[in-house]
Design a protein around this motif. Structure first.
Motif, short mmCIF file in Angstrom:
data_model
loop_
_atom_site.label_atom_id
_atom_site.label_comp_id
_atom_site.label_asym_id
_atom_site.label_seq_id
_atom_site.Cartn_x
_atom_site.Cartn_y
_atom_site.Cartn_z
N MET A 152 -0.77 -9.44 3.57
CA MET A 152 0.31 -8.63 3.02
C MET A 152 0.74 -7.48 3.93
O MET A 152 1.87 -6.99 3.82
N SER A 153 -0.12 -7.03 4.81
CA SER A 153 0.22 -5.90 5.69
C SER A 153 1.40 -6.24 6.59
O SER A 153 1.38 -7.27 7.29
N GLY A 154 2.42 -5.39 6.55
CA GLY A 154 3.57 -5.58 7.43
C GLY A 154 4.63 -6.51 6.90
O GLY A 154 5.73 -6.59 7.48
N ARG A 155 4.35 -7.23 5.83
CA ARG A 155 5.37 -8.12 5.25
C ARG A 155 6.45 -7.29 4.56
O ARG A 155 6.26 -6.12 4.26
N TYR A 156 7.58 -7.94 4.29
CA TYR A 156 8.69 -7.25 3.63
C TYR A 156 8.87 -7.80 2.22
O TYR A 156 8.76 -9.02 1.99
N TYR A 157 9.14 -6.89 1.33
CA TYR A 157 9.38 -7.27 -0.06
C TYR A 157 10.52 -6.38 -0.57
O TYR A 157 10.42 -5.14 -0.53
N ASP A 158 11.58 -7.00 -1.03
CA ASP A 158 12.74 -6.26 -1.54
C ASP A 158 13.24 -5.24 -0.49
O ASP A 158 13.54 -4.09 -0.81
N GLU A 159 13.27 -5.69 0.76
CA GLU A 159 13.74 -4.89 1.90
C GLU A 159 12.84 -3.68 2.20
O GLU A 159 13.26 -2.74 2.88
N ARG A 160 11.61 -3.70 1.73
CA ARG A 160 10.64 -2.64 2.06
C ARG A 160 9.43 -3.26 2.72
O ARG A 160 8.96 -4.33 2.30
N GLN A 161 8.94 -2.58 3.76
CA GLN A 161 7.75 -3.09 4.45
C GLN A 161 6.50 -2.69 3.66
O GLN A 161 6.35 -1.52 3.28
N LEU A 162 5.63 -3.63 3.45
CA LEU A 162 4.44 -3.39 2.65
C LEU A 162 3.32 -2.81 3.49
O LEU A 162 3.21 -3.07 4.68
N GLU A 163 2.49 -2.01 2.82
CA GLU A 163 1.26 -1.50 3.42
C GLU A 163 0.09 -1.96 2.56
O GLU A 163 0.13 -1.84 1.34
N ALA A 164 -0.91 -2.50 3.20
CA ALA A 164 -2.06 -3.03 2.44
C ALA A 164 -3.36 -2.54 3.07
O ALA A 164 -3.47 -2.40 4.29
N SER A 165 -4.34 -2.26 2.20
CA SER A 165 -5.64 -1.79 2.66
C SER A 165 -6.67 -2.08 1.58
O SER A 165 -6.32 -2.37 0.43
N LEU A 166 -7.94 -1.99 1.96
CA LEU A 166 -9.00 -2.12 0.96
C LEU A 166 -9.12 -0.82 0.17
O LEU A 166 -8.73 0.26 0.64
N TYR A 167 -9.66 -0.90 -1.02
CA TYR A 167 -9.81 0.26 -1.91
C TYR A 167 -10.69 1.33 -1.26
O TYR A 167 -11.70 1.02 -0.61
N ASP A 168 -10.29 2.60 -1.44
CA ASP A 168 -11.01 3.71 -0.80
C ASP A 168 -11.66 4.67 -1.78
O ASP A 168 -12.04 5.78 -1.41
N GLY A 169 -11.75 4.28 -3.06
CA GLY A 169 -12.38 5.16 -4.04
C GLY A 169 -11.42 6.07 -4.75
O GLY A 169 -11.84 6.99 -5.47
N HIS A 170 -10.12 5.86 -4.60
CA HIS A 170 -9.11 6.71 -5.25
C HIS A 170 -9.33 6.71 -6.76
O HIS A 170 -9.31 5.67 -7.41
N ARG A 171 -9.54 7.91 -7.34
CA ARG A 171 -9.91 8.01 -8.75
C ARG A 171 -8.77 7.63 -9.70
O ARG A 171 -9.01 7.31 -10.87
N LYS A 172 -7.53 7.69 -9.24
CA LYS A 172 -6.40 7.38 -10.11
C LYS A 172 -6.03 5.90 -10.06
O LYS A 172 -5.01 5.50 -10.62
N ARG A 173 -6.84 5.10 -9.38
CA ARG A 173 -6.54 3.67 -9.27
C ARG A 173 -7.72 2.85 -9.77
O ARG A 173 -8.13 1.87 -9.15
N VAL A 174 -8.28 3.27 -10.88
CA VAL A 174 -9.46 2.59 -11.44
C VAL A 174 -9.01 1.62 -12.53
O VAL A 174 -8.38 2.01 -13.51
N MET A 175 -9.35 0.36 -12.36
CA MET A 175 -9.01 -0.66 -13.34
C MET A 175 -10.20 -0.92 -14.27
O MET A 175 -11.35 -0.60 -13.92
N PRO A 176 -9.94 -1.48 -15.44
CA PRO A 176 -11.05 -1.88 -16.32
C PRO A 176 -11.97 -2.87 -15.60
O PRO A 176 -11.54 -3.63 -14.73
#
Length: 333
Positions: free
Chosen positions: A271-295
Motif C-alpha cells: 500500500m505504501s506509495g499507491r494512489y487512492y482517490d488521487e491521494r498518495q497513501l502512506e502505510a506503516s506498522l502500528y507504533d502504539g498510538h493510543r487513539k488507534r486501539v481496536m477491540p
C-alpha cells in the motif's frame, strides 16, 4: 492652655497610630512620608520664588526638583499599601492553585457516568442540564471510531455535594425528551495494544479525509465502504481479523489487524506509495498510538461475509489462470 493643647495634640498622634493598626488607616511610616513630602513641596516653592527673583530659568529649577523626587521614589520603594495588595494577590493565587489541585485529585469521586444521551446533542447541552445539580467543570462525550457520539459520557463536577445532588434517589434526568441513566463513574486504565501485537497491525493513511466526511450525505456509510474496500484489497496478503477507520484522528488512518505479522508487513509494502482517490497513501506498522486501539475480538460478521467474497475472487482468478494456460497449450498443439 498650651499644656492642654500639647496634650490634645499628643492624644491625636496616639489615636492616629491606633487607627493605623485597627482599621487600615495610615501607618506611622506613611504619616512620616507625608510630612517629608510636604517639606519638600514647601522647599520647592521657595526655590521657584527665589529663582524668579534672581532671574533664573523656571524650567531649570523644575527639572532639578523633578530629579530629587524621582530619586526619592526609587529609594523608598513600594508603599505598604502596595505590598499589602501584593500579599493579598499571592494568597488568592495560592488558594486558586490549591482549589485546582483538590479538584484534580477528586475528579474521579466527583464524576458521574451518563448514558442515553441523544447522539446529536453537544457537550454544552449536557453541561447546562447537570448545572442544576452544581457547578460542572468538564463534560466528556464518548465517540466511536468514526467520530460519532456513542450516547454516553462523563460529567465532572466541582464538588462532592454536586455529585450527591445528581445521584439523589428519585431524581430523574432527561434531555430533549430522552431519559438519562446516571451512576457513579468508575475509571479503568485506557485500553492498550500489547506490544507483541504491533507487528500484526498495518496503518494506512490517505484513503479518506475529514473534509470528505463532513460533506458526505452519509458519513457512516462512506466509512463502512472504505473499511470493506481495504479489507477486500488487503486480504490477499493473509487472513484479516478486523479493519477500522479512525475518523476523529487528523491523519484519518485505516487500521488493519492481521492474523500474522508477515501479512501485515506485506500489506505495508503493497500500500505504501499507491494512489487512492488521487491521494498518495502512506502505510506503516502500528507504533502504539493510543487513539488507534481496536477491540481485541475478531470481526466475525465481516470475516464470514467478506471471506466468501475473497474466496470467490480467488476461485475466479484461478479459473481465469486455468483458461489462459489451456489456451496456451492449445496454441502449442
Amino acid at each position: 492652655g498650651r499644656a492642654r493643647a500639647r496634650s490634645g495634640s499628643s492624644h491625636g498622634r496616639s489615636l492616629l497610630f491606633v487607627m493605623s493598626r485597627s482599621d487600615g488607616g495610615p501607618s506611622a511610616y506613611q504619616a512620616a512620608m507625608a510630612r517629608e513630602q510636604a517639606r519638600l513641596d514647601a522647599a520647592r516653592k521657595r526655590s521657584l520664588h527665589e529663582a524668579s527673583v534672581h532671574g533664573e530659568a523656571h524650567d531649570d529649577v523644575e527639572s532639578a526638583w523633578d530629579s530629587v523626587f524621582d530619586a526619592q521614589k526609587s529609594e523608598v520603594g513600594p508603599s505598604e499599601a502596595e505590598a499589602a495588595r501584593a500579599r493579598k494577590l499571592a494568597r488568592k493565587t495560592e488558594k486558586r492553585k490549591e482549589k485546582a489541585a483538590n479538584q484534580a485529585a477528586n475528579a474521579a469521586n466527583w464524576s458521574v457516568y451518563v448514558c442515553g444521551i441523544p447522539t446529536e446533542v453537544s457537550h454544552t447541552a449536557v453541561q447546562n442540564l447537570f448545572s442544576k445539580a452544581g457547578e460542572v467543570k468538564r463534560v466528556k462525550l464518548y465517540k466511536d471510531g468514526r467520530g460519532e457520539n456513542k450516547g454516553d459520557g462523563i460529567v465532572t463536577f466541582a464538588s462532592g455535594g454536586a455529585v450527591k445532588a445528581a445521584l439523589e434517589p428519585g431524581r430523574e434526568w432527561a434531555l430533549f425528551g430522552e431519559h438519562l441513566s446516571v451512576a457513579p463513574a468508575t475509571f479503568d486504565d485506557k485500553p492498550k495494544v500489547a506490544e507483541s501485537d504491533w507487528g500484526r497491525i498495518a496503518v494506512v493513511c490517505g484513503m479518506f479525509t475529514q473534509e470528505q466526511l463532513s460533506t458526505s450525505t452519509d458519513a457512516k456509510e462512506m466509512i463502512r465502504g472504505i473499511e470493506e474496500e481495504a479489507w477486500l484489497e488487503c486480504a490477499r496478503h493473509g487472513r484479516i481479523e478486523r479493519v477500522q477507520c479512525f475518523a476523529a484522528d487528523a491523519a484519518c488512518p485505516v487500521v488493519l489487524r492481521f492474523e500474522a505479522s508477515s501479512a501485515a508487513a506485506a500489506c505495508v509494502d503493497s500500500m505504501s506509495g499507491r494512489y487512492y482517490d488521487e491521494r498518495q497513501l502512506e502505510a506503516s506498522l502500528y507504533d502504539g498510538h493510543r487513539k488507534r486501539v481496536m477491540p481485541d475480538d475478531v470481526d466475525i460478521e465481516r470475516s464470514v461475509r467478506l471471506g466468501a467474497v475473497v474466496a470467490e475472487r480467488r476461485a475466479e482468478q484461478e479459473r481465469e489462470a486455468a483458461a489462459v494456460a489451456a489456451a496456451a497449450e492449445a496454441e502449442k498443439e
